[in-house]
Motif scaffolding. Structure first.
Motif, PDB file in Angstrom:
ATOM      1  N   VAL A 110       0.817  -1.209   0.000  1.00 20.21           N
ATOM      2  CA  VAL A 110       0.000   0.000   0.000  1.00 20.21           C
ATOM      3  C   VAL A 110       0.854   1.263   0.000  1.00 20.21           C
ATOM      4  O   VAL A 110       0.367   2.348  -0.298  1.00 20.21           O
ATOM      5  N   LEU A 111       2.140   1.130   0.341  1.00 19.82           N
ATOM      6  CA  LEU A 111       2.994   2.307   0.452  1.00 19.82           C
ATOM      7  C   LEU A 111       3.201   3.009  -0.880  1.00 19.82           C
ATOM      8  O   LEU A 111       3.581   4.182  -0.921  1.00 19.82           O
ATOM      9  N   THR A 112       2.957   2.317  -1.988  1.00 21.32           N
ATOM     10  CA  THR A 112       3.118   2.937  -3.296  1.00 21.32           C
ATOM     11  C   THR A 112       1.853   3.624  -3.788  1.00 21.32           C
ATOM     12  O   THR A 112       1.854   4.235  -4.853  1.00 21.32           O
ATOM     13  N   ALA A 113       0.769   3.522  -3.022  1.00 25.20           N
ATOM     14  CA  ALA A 113      -0.491   4.161  -3.421  1.00 25.20           C
ATOM     15  C   ALA A 113      -0.430   5.664  -3.185  1.00 25.20           C
ATOM     16  O   ALA A 113       0.054   6.127  -2.149  1.00 25.20           O
ATOM     17  N   ALA A 114      -0.938   6.444  -4.140  1.00 27.04           N
ATOM     18  CA  ALA A 114      -0.846   7.903  -4.061  1.00 27.04           C
ATOM     19  C   ALA A 114      -1.588   8.462  -2.857  1.00 27.04           C
ATOM     20  O   ALA A 114      -1.201   9.485  -2.304  1.00 27.04           O
ATOM     21  N   ASN A 115      -2.665   7.805  -2.433  1.00 26.98           N
ATOM     22  CA  ASN A 115      -3.493   8.341  -1.354  1.00 26.98           C
ATOM     23  C   ASN A 115      -3.290   7.619  -0.025  1.00 26.98           C
ATOM     24  O   ASN A 115      -4.160   7.656   0.849  1.00 26.98           O
ATOM     25  N   VAL A 116      -2.127   6.981   0.144  1.00 26.61           N
ATOM     26  CA  VAL A 116      -1.868   6.265   1.396  1.00 26.61           C
ATOM     27  C   VAL A 116      -1.621   7.228   2.549  1.00 26.61           C
ATOM     28  O   VAL A 116      -1.807   6.875   3.714  1.00 26.61           O
ATOM     29  N   VAL A 117      -1.198   8.465   2.266  1.00 32.08           N
ATOM     30  CA  VAL A 117      -0.978   9.449   3.327  1.00 32.08           C
ATOM     31  C   VAL A 117      -2.336  10.007   3.739  1.00 32.08           C
ATOM     32  O   VAL A 117      -2.965  10.763   3.010  1.00 32.08           O
ATOM     33  N   ARG A 118      -2.783   9.642   4.931  1.00 30.50           N
ATOM     34  CA  ARG A 118      -4.111  10.049   5.404  1.00 30.50           C
ATOM     35  C   ARG A 118      -4.168   9.887   6.907  1.00 30.50           C
ATOM     36  O   ARG A 118      -3.540   8.990   7.471  1.00 30.50           O
ATOM     37  N   SER A 119      -4.906  10.749   7.557  1.00 34.94           N
ATOM     38  CA  SER A 119      -4.994  10.685   9.016  1.00 34.94           C
ATOM     39  C   SER A 119      -6.131   9.781   9.476  1.00 34.94           C
ATOM     40  O   SER A 119      -6.037   9.151  10.528  1.00 34.94           O
ATOM     41  N   ASP A 120      -7.224   9.712   8.716  1.00 35.47           N
ATOM     42  CA  ASP A 120      -8.344   8.837   9.049  1.00 35.47           C
ATOM     43  C   ASP A 120      -8.183   7.566   8.227  1.00 35.47           C
ATOM     44  O   ASP A 120      -8.333   7.580   7.000  1.00 35.47           O
ATOM     45  N   ILE A 121      -7.874   6.460   8.896  1.00 34.14           N
ATOM     46  CA  ILE A 121      -7.570   5.221   8.181  1.00 34.14           C
ATOM     47  C   ILE A 121      -8.703   4.199   8.265  1.00 34.14           C
ATOM     48  O   ILE A 121      -8.501   3.018   7.959  1.00 34.14           O
ATOM     49  N   ARG A 122      -9.894   4.641   8.622  1.00 35.08           N
ATOM     50  CA  ARG A 122     -10.986   3.703   8.855  1.00 35.08           C
ATOM     51  C   ARG A 122     -11.635   3.174   7.581  1.00 35.08           C
ATOM     52  O   ARG A 122     -12.305   2.148   7.623  1.00 35.08           O
ATOM     53  N   SER A 123     -11.456   3.850   6.450  1.00 35.27           N
ATOM     54  CA  SER A 123     -12.108   3.427   5.210  1.00 35.27           C
ATOM     55  C   SER A 123     -11.118   2.796   4.249  1.00 35.27           C
ATOM     56  O   SER A 123      -9.922   3.126   4.236  1.00 35.27           O
ATOM     57  N   SER A 124     -11.616   1.891   3.408  1.00 39.70           N
ATOM     58  CA  SER A 124     -10.795   1.322   2.344  1.00 39.70           C
ATOM     59  C   SER A 124     -10.508   2.402   1.309  1.00 39.70           C
ATOM     60  O   SER A 124     -11.335   3.280   1.061  1.00 39.70           O
ATOM     61  N   PHE A 125      -9.341   2.327   0.686  1.00 37.42           N
ATOM     62  CA  PHE A 125      -8.956   3.375  -0.252  1.00 37.42           C
ATOM     63  C   PHE A 125      -8.341   2.833  -1.530  1.00 37.42           C
ATOM     64  O   PHE A 125      -7.985   3.599  -2.426  1.00 37.42           O
ATOM     65  N   LEU A 126      -8.214   1.525  -1.667  1.00 37.12           N
ATOM     66  CA  LEU A 126      -7.715   0.907  -2.894  1.00 37.12           C
ATOM     67  C   LEU A 126      -8.846   0.159  -3.581  1.00 37.12           C
ATOM     68  O   LEU A 126      -9.741  -0.380  -2.928  1.00 37.12           O
ATOM     69  N   GLY A 127      -8.802   0.101  -4.917  1.00 39.83           N
ATOM     70  CA  GLY A 127      -9.828  -0.625  -5.642  1.00 39.83           C
ATOM     71  C   GLY A 127     -11.171   0.078  -5.581  1.00 39.83           C
ATOM     72  O   GLY A 127     -11.263   1.297  -5.399  1.00 39.83           O
ATOM     73  N   SER A 128     -12.235  -0.695  -5.682  1.00 42.53           N
ATOM     74  CA  SER A 128     -13.575  -0.116  -5.749  1.00 42.53           C
ATOM     75  C   SER A 128     -14.251   0.033  -4.397  1.00 42.53           C
ATOM     76  O   SER A 128     -15.240   0.748  -4.263  1.00 42.53           O
ATOM     77  N   SER A 129     -13.733  -0.605  -3.363  1.00 40.62           N
ATOM     78  CA  SER A 129     -14.386  -0.560  -2.058  1.00 40.62           C
ATOM     79  C   SER A 129     -14.072   0.733  -1.307  1.00 40.62           C
ATOM     80  O   SER A 129     -12.932   1.202  -1.297  1.00 40.62           O
ATOM     81  N   THR A 130     -15.104   1.283  -0.693  1.00 42.89           N
ATOM     82  CA  THR A 130     -14.945   2.431   0.211  1.00 42.89           C
ATOM     83  C   THR A 130     -15.529   2.090   1.579  1.00 42.89           C
ATOM     84  O   THR A 130     -15.918   2.984   2.329  1.00 42.89           O
ATOM     85  N   ALA A 131     -15.583   0.809   1.889  1.00 45.23           N
ATOM     86  CA  ALA A 131     -16.160   0.355   3.157  1.00 45.23           C
ATOM     87  C   ALA A 131     -15.395   0.925   4.341  1.00 45.23           C
ATOM     88  O   ALA A 131     -14.176   1.121   4.266  1.00 45.23           O
ATOM     89  N   THR A 132     -16.109   1.188   5.406  1.00 45.49           N
ATOM     90  CA  THR A 132     -15.505   1.718   6.628  1.00 45.49           C
ATOM     91  C   THR A 132     -15.519   0.648   7.711  1.00 45.49           C
ATOM     92  O   THR A 132     -16.541   0.010   7.961  1.00 45.49           O
ATOM     93  N   ALA A 133     -14.378   0.451   8.343  1.00 44.64           N
ATOM     94  CA  ALA A 133     -14.273  -0.545   9.404  1.00 44.64           C
ATOM     95  C   ALA A 133     -15.094  -0.103  10.616  1.00 44.64           C
ATOM     96  O   ALA A 133     -14.940   1.021  11.104  1.00 44.64           O
ATOM     97  N   ALA A 134     -15.961  -0.975  11.094  1.00 47.67           N
ATOM     98  CA  ALA A 134     -16.783  -0.680  12.259  1.00 47.67           C
ATOM     99  C   ALA A 134     -15.990  -0.921  13.535  1.00 47.67           C
ATOM    100  O   ALA A 134     -15.108  -1.776  13.582  1.00 47.67           O
ATOM    101  N   GLY A 135     -16.319  -0.156  14.575  1.00 50.69           N
ATOM    102  CA  GLY A 135     -15.653  -0.338  15.853  1.00 50.69           C
ATOM    103  C   GLY A 135     -15.622   0.939  16.658  1.00 50.69           C
ATOM    104  O   GLY A 135     -16.024   2.010  16.174  1.00 50.69           O
TER     105      GLY A 135
END
Length: 301
Positions: A110-135
């Protein structure tokens, strides 16, 4: 879910594995740009392009430091007259997605992904999924310091953070379609990087934990170079008991947590009391409103 695989077979096995991985990443660090990335893909038997965005490390290297809200910012030991210790090296485990292993037959990085720099890491950011981890929400502020320079803050470093979800599963591996609970922060002038995440679950055989890797710069993190430190944070026992027994979705963690201890854990078990104290974030809050957590990470440069 039992995650005791090849990377959770004890300290001796982990040290041998870490030595091989570190040697490979140091070798990759001698090459620049596309040649290094190509070598990484060939070593892991797959194509990192399948898991990464096209921008890579060059564009991402201009990112600004991750903001650290004042309410959760942790004072550095130097500022308070305290002391710090060097965090111990720990295994990056079987699910790092940092280019050192494969997932579903391809290099997972994931380190090569352009949008890996982010403060909120709860949502998926690769591929088509934008699911958010519950908890239960957790705002975690890490302060990076130099233990050989009176605990001076280290600005401009990159911290890659990842951990399992509340079910004890890891994105890109147990959940190949998801990429949540992973992200990179850049330390500010006070050595701080803040992440918004969730309280991780406890899976069988391991004390609840959060993985992290520290790089001397964002360019190094996104360019396939080796980390300055690979280690883990140990979740506080009291908070684990409160969350697992009181929050929805953590039922399996109750049984798993009852069967582990810090002293028997194959990662934290051989650490000193000072190391464990530093590896354990200080947490405040509650299930309804979420938690804030702070921890110091000591680097021996």
């Amino acid at each position: 879910m039992d995650h005791r695989d090849a990377h959770d077979l004890g300290l001796a096995h982990d040290l041998k594995t870490m030595t091989r991985l570190a040697s490979r990443r140091r070798a990759l660090g001698w090459f620049a740009g596309a040649s290094g990335a190509a070598m990484l893909a060939s070593c892991d038997g797959g194509s990192s392009a399948a898991m990464s965005a096209s921008a890579g490390g060059t564009e991402a290297s201009g990112a600004t430091p991750t903001p650290s809200p004042a309410a959760t910012a942790a004072p550095t030991p130097a500022a308070t007259g305290g002391s710090c210790v060097a965090d111990p090296v720990e295994t990056n485990g079987p699910y790092p997605a940092d280019g050192t292993n494969i997932s579903s037959g391809i290099t997972s990085n994931v380190l090569t992904a352009a949008n890996v720099v982010r403060s909120d890491i709860r949502s998926s950011f690769l591929g088509s999924s934008t699911a958010t981890a519950a908890g239960v929400p957790v705002v975690l502020t890490l302060t990076l310091v130099d233990v050989n320079a009176a605990c001076a803050p280290l600005a401009g470093h990159a911290i890659y953070l990842w951990h399992c979800d509340r079910d004890g599963k890891y994105s890109l591996y147990d959940l190949p379609a998801e990429s949540y609970l992973r992200g990179v922060g850049v330390t500010d002038s006070n050595g701080r990087a803040t992440f918004t995440t969730i309280f991780p679950g406890c899976y069988a055989g391991r004390w609840p934990h959060i993985h992290f890797e520290v790089f001397s710069s964002l360019a190094n993190a996104t360019g396939g170079r080796y980390a300055t430190l690979v280690s883990q944070l140990a979740m506080p026992s009291a908070a684990c008991g409160t969350v697992y027994n009181g929050a929805s979705g953590y039922t399996a963690s109750i049984r798993n947590f009852a069967g582990v201890s810090l002293s028997s854990d194959n990662v934290f078990g051989d650490n000193s009391s000072a190391q464990i104290a530093q590896q354990t974030p200080a947490m405040s809050g509650n299930i309804a409103d979420g938690y804030t957590a702070v921890a110091v990470i000591g680097i021996a440069r």
